[in-house]
Scaffold this active site. Structure first.
Site, PDB file in Angstrom:
ATOM      1  N   ASP A  13       0.844  -1.194   0.000  1.00 29.75           N
ATOM      2  CA  ASP A  13       0.000   0.000   0.000  1.00 29.75           C
ATOM      3  C   ASP A  13       0.878   1.242   0.000  1.00 29.75           C
ATOM      4  OD1 ASP A  13      -2.185   1.650   0.127  1.00 29.75           O
ATOM      5  OD2 ASP A  13      -2.644   1.256   2.226  1.00 29.75           O
TER       6      ASP A  13
ATOM      7  N   HIS B  73      -8.773  -0.830  -8.462  1.00 27.58           N
ATOM      8  CA  HIS B  73      -8.457   0.263  -7.532  1.00 27.58           C
ATOM      9  C   HIS B  73      -7.408   1.207  -8.113  1.00 27.58           C
ATOM     10  CE1 HIS B  73      -8.225   2.262  -3.712  1.00 27.58           C
ATOM     11  NE2 HIS B  73      -6.947   1.955  -3.538  1.00 27.58           N
TER      12      HIS B  73
END
Length: 336
Positions: free
Chosen positions: A145, A218
């Site tokens: 991330d 995403h």
């Protein structure tokens, strides 16, 4: 530009995020804490050498009006929430955000306790999230991330207000959300299917090619080349006992519209995708906006707002005598 708070410092292994609302009449106590907070952080940090203890303090729009007179950051407003046809980004209460981070959790916890003690009776803590750094900077979905966070000068430009609002240059607009993951449903997907949801490879963290990457992935929905750059400091959190696992999303930007536009694309869709596919597995449960002033702001807080003038009270007069309880001054008779 004023000296920014330590927003661009590297992610630490430990963090605590405190969100609080200010109770009625608590403004003076909050102002005292804000003025003392730099020294409080130094005191705790000095007792935990090598912890790199930092606290990024941010203030919401309604709280700003209650705490300070004078100018206000030009784009500061309440988080609007973004209801989509299938998934929702709720707006939840929050006047103050304390993003406490360090190399070790004990330093974070000590400072969080001191802040709470100082604010006792003046605020209500509406959320406490303990974040931690997971393997290889991964989230609890198993993917790295923050790979696309800007670096160097680009990061500073993305995060900090500049000459467009000189009174608050060096500050940053902050949006926070808590996402809870449905790990059972997520783990039921194959690695290849998971990679199509995210838009990156799972093991080595390479972005999929345009031919391989779905428009509702995403990465595709949040393409910073298209939307603009923000600086994220996301951290995993969870409870094995409660079976609750998630990501604390925190985005810093020079303009909140950049982050909000990303959320619009995620939840309400675009011409290319109805919504961000990750939302089928991650549910937003909070959403709040703040402004993180430059560091020097806390050394010389703006004056408090002037007390509101009391509304004139209705009264009756008899022979020039005013009765404060509204009576006519003749026994039990009252003006109708």
């Amino acid at each position: 530009m004023g000296e920014p708070q330590p927003i661009l410092d590297p992610l630490t292994p430990a963090a605590i995020f405190l969100v609080a609302t200010i109770d009625e009449g608590g403004e003076a106590v909050v102002r005292d804490l804000l003025a003392d907070l730099p020294g409080l952080r130094r005191s705790v940090g000095f007792r935990t050498p090598g912890s790199g203890l930092a606290c990024i303090t941010s203030i919401g729009s309604a709280a700003w009006d209650r705490l300070f007179s004078g100018p206000k950051p030009a784009q500061l407003h309440e988080f609007p929430g973004f209801p989509g046809e299938k998934h929702q980004a709720p707006a939840t209460p929050g006047d103050l955000l304390f993003h406490i981070k360090a190399e070790a959790q004990d330093a974070c916890f000590e400072l969080a306790m001191k802040i709470a003690e100082r604010l006792s009776g003046a605020v209500t803590i509406v959320d406490q999230t303990v974040g931690f750094r997971y393997y290889e900077q991964r989230d609890l979905l198993g993917f790295v991330d923050g790979t696309e966070n800007p670096e160097g000068e680009l990061a500073a430009t993305a995060a900090f207000v500049g000459d467009e609002d000189p009174e608050f240059a060096g500050g940053s607009y902050v949006i926070v959300q808590k996402y809870l993951h449905d790990l059972d449903s997520w783990k039921a997907l194959s690695t290849t299917e998971q990679e199509k949801v995210i838009g990156r490879t799972k093991l080595d963290d390479f972005e999929l090619s345009d031919a391989e990457k779905p428009a509702n992935s995403h990465v595709a929905v949040n393409d910073q080349d298209e939307n603009g750059n923000i600086v994220r400091a996301n951290m995993p959190f969870g409870s094995v006992k409660d079976g609750e696992f998630g990501t604390y999303y925190i985005a810093y930007a020079d303009d909140p519209a950049i982050t909000e536009n990303m959320l619009i694309r995620m939840f309400q869709g675009s011409a290319d995708a109805a919504y961000d596919r990750i939302l089928d597995f991650s549910t937003a449960v909070t959403g709040t906006s703040f402004f993180a002033p430059p560091a020097g702001f806390f050394d010389a807080l703006p004056d408090a707002p002037a007390p509101a003038a009391a509304a004139p009270r209705e009264s009756s007069e008899t022979n020039g005598v005013v009765s404060g309880d509204g009576s006519l001054g003749i026994g039990t008779l009252r003006r109708s």
